[in-house]
Write an enzyme that holds these catalytic residues in place. Structure first.
Site, PDB file in Angstrom:
ATOM      1  N   HIS A 142     -25.593-107.223  23.516  1.00 16.65           N
ATOM      2  CA  HIS A 142     -26.690-108.146  23.252  1.00 16.65           C
ATOM      3  C   HIS A 142     -26.607-109.422  24.090  1.00 16.65           C
ATOM      4  CE1 HIS A 142     -28.835-106.608  19.533  1.00 16.65           C
ATOM      5  NE2 HIS A 142     -27.916-105.687  19.776  1.00 16.65           N
ATOM      6  N   ASP A 169     -30.870-114.575  19.852  1.00 11.57           N
ATOM      7  CA  ASP A 169     -30.997-113.142  19.627  1.00 11.57           C
ATOM      8  C   ASP A 169     -31.802-112.964  18.354  1.00 11.57           C
ATOM      9  OD1 ASP A 169     -30.141-110.449  18.431  1.00 11.57           O
ATOM     10  OD2 ASP A 169     -29.204-110.366  20.415  1.00 11.57           O
TER      11      ASP A 169
END
Length: 465
Positions: free
Chosen positions: A25, A118
């Site tokens: 990520h 995120d």
């Protein structure tokens, strides 16, 4: 006597970037932020992340950069749970809030006016709302989803899917192959394809730390000032348009095309080896860094490669070589025409080489996009997360790859899949299909294309904060 250079002026604005340190990520998020930082040189980007993840991302310090790595204090709050993921989730809300305060002090008191996070870190939206209520400067939350629109749509429609297909109502037993008819764009997707994407699909309540995080994210995204997705609008237009009606969606992808690696090394000489191979003859194999198939599947894949005489380039960590059958590495080393095993490969360059005819992959979204923009069909062995739904789109929606019989590697199943991709009429059809998607991706990333327009809108959003 030489005088030291004057200190740089304080930044005009300050953006906090909150990374999710697991899986792959954080790296795509940093690629995006590097572009934003170049477009906004008078802005400081404080990159908040765990020390372990930051040390892997920022391999050398760059005093001229306006991206500043900021390590979290991971000992604040939460329990002493032995699972690092659960411990991170328990402490994240507190540690990110406090690290933002420290980042403002380190920036000479320049207040944070925008948070880019995120998408999993849903609480960043709450932080922005709390600061707005106090009348402070913090005014924007931008969530970044590094995977595809299908997985975010599945999470967003959690309540609908759990009610219709999950155990909430009657259980999924016997219904795994039912096609989903309650989510736009899922007309070729089966219930079993989304089980890992929908929080609590197999339980009466949403209990696990990961499921709770995903569910709270899905509920929070419509409140974000922008939801960035690593995709392009024409790849899944029905899903994209549905999500655009529910949130401020910005498809800015494919990331591998818009934010290509600036420096590409080939320390293991993959490209010279590929130069010696026939066109479209080589199968490239890589399962990423998070999960790999079990040893008996490694053995089956090796038997398929040897039995079918498929030349291959296999990228794997040294730690995984112990999963290979005894003597295989030596046989490869002795016969250069047979194949090549390397610890790391320049994947974009490899997939773009004319000798590569197929990609055996775990179906991570970034790997899929890299294959797509290079026109290479895929052989899929998904293992976790969104990888199963990714495979279904590859095989049954996009028509650019195949799965394995039974979903796992067997010698016969792997040989069949390799032949289908590399040497059959179906493989030729896959290559035609992937070239179409490659063209749509290129169109989206040209001046005036949808991804570039969305990227410009994101830059304006950051600069107006």
């Amino acid at each position: 006597m030489e005088h030291p250079p004057p200190p740089p002026p304080p930044p005009r604005r300050h953006v906090a970037v909150c990374a999710f340190p697991f899986g792959t990520h954080a790296a795509p998020l940093l690629h995006l932020v590097k572009h934003l930082a170049t477009a906004s040189p008078d802005t400081r980007f404080s990159f908040l992340n765990t020390a372990t993840s930051n040390s892997a991302l920022f391999t050398k310090s760059d005093p001229s950069s306006n991206i500043i790595p900021c390590n979290l204090n991971e000992e604040e709050g939460g329990s002493r749970n032995g699972n690092p993921f659960v411990r991170f989730i328990e402490t994240a809300g507190v540690s990110f809030r406090r690290r933002m305060e420290v980042a403002e002090e380190e920036a000479g008191g320049v207040k944070i006016s925008c948070v880019i996070s995120d998408a999993f870190l849903w609480f960043c939206g709450e932080i922005v709302d709390e600061e707005k209520e106090k009348g402070n400067n913090l005014c924007s939350w931008i969530a970044v989803w590094t995977s595809n629109v299908a997985s975010i749509s599945a999470a967003f429609h959690t309540d609908v899917l759990r009610t219709k297909y999950g155990v909430v109502k009657q259980g999924i037993e016997g219904r795994e192959d039912e096609v989903i008819d309650c989510v736009p764009g899922f007309s070729n997707i089966r219930v079993k394809d989304i089980l890992d994407c929908v929080p609590g699909m197999l339980s009466e309540t949403i209990n696990s730390a990961f499921d709770q995080m995903t569910y709270k994210m899905a509920l929070s995204l419509p409140k974000a000032d922008g939801v960035v997705v690593n995709s392009f609008e024409k790849l899944s237009p029905t899903i994209t348009n549905d999500l655009k009606s529910k949130m401020k969606l910005l498809c800015i992808g494919p990331f591998p095309s818009i934010f290509p690696p600036q420096i590409v090394t080939d320390k293991y000489e993959c490209l010279p080896w590929l130069d010696k191979q026939k066109e479209k003859s080589v199968v490239y194999i890589s399962f990423g860094t998070v999960a790999t198939p079990p040893p008996h599947e490694f053995l089956a894949l090796v038997e398929a490669l040897e039995g079918g005489e498929f030349p291959f380039l296999w990228s794997m960590n040294d730690s995984n070589k112990g999963l290979l059958p005894l003597g295989f590495v030596d046989r490869v080393r002795e016969d250069e025409a047979f194949g090549k095993i390397v610890e790391w490969a320049p994947q974009m360059k490899v997939l773009g080489h004319p000798s590569v005819g197929g990609f055996v992959t775990h179906c991570g979204w970034n790997s899929i996009l890299e294959s797509m923009v290079n026109g290479v069909p895929l052989i899929c062995r998904p293992m976790l997360g969104d990888q199963k739904v990714n495979q279904r789109f590859i095989e049954s929606v996009f028509g650019v790859g195949v799965g394995l019989e039974g979903g796992v590697f067997t010698k016969s199943g792997a040989i069949k899949a390799l032949h289908r991709v590399l040497s059959s009429d179906q493989g030729k059809e896959m290559r035609r299909n992937v070239q179409v998607l490659r063209g749509l991706a290129e169109e989206s990333t040209k001046q005036g294309g949808s991804s570039i327009e969305n990227l410009n809108a994101l830059i304006k959003l950051v600069q107006s904060a």
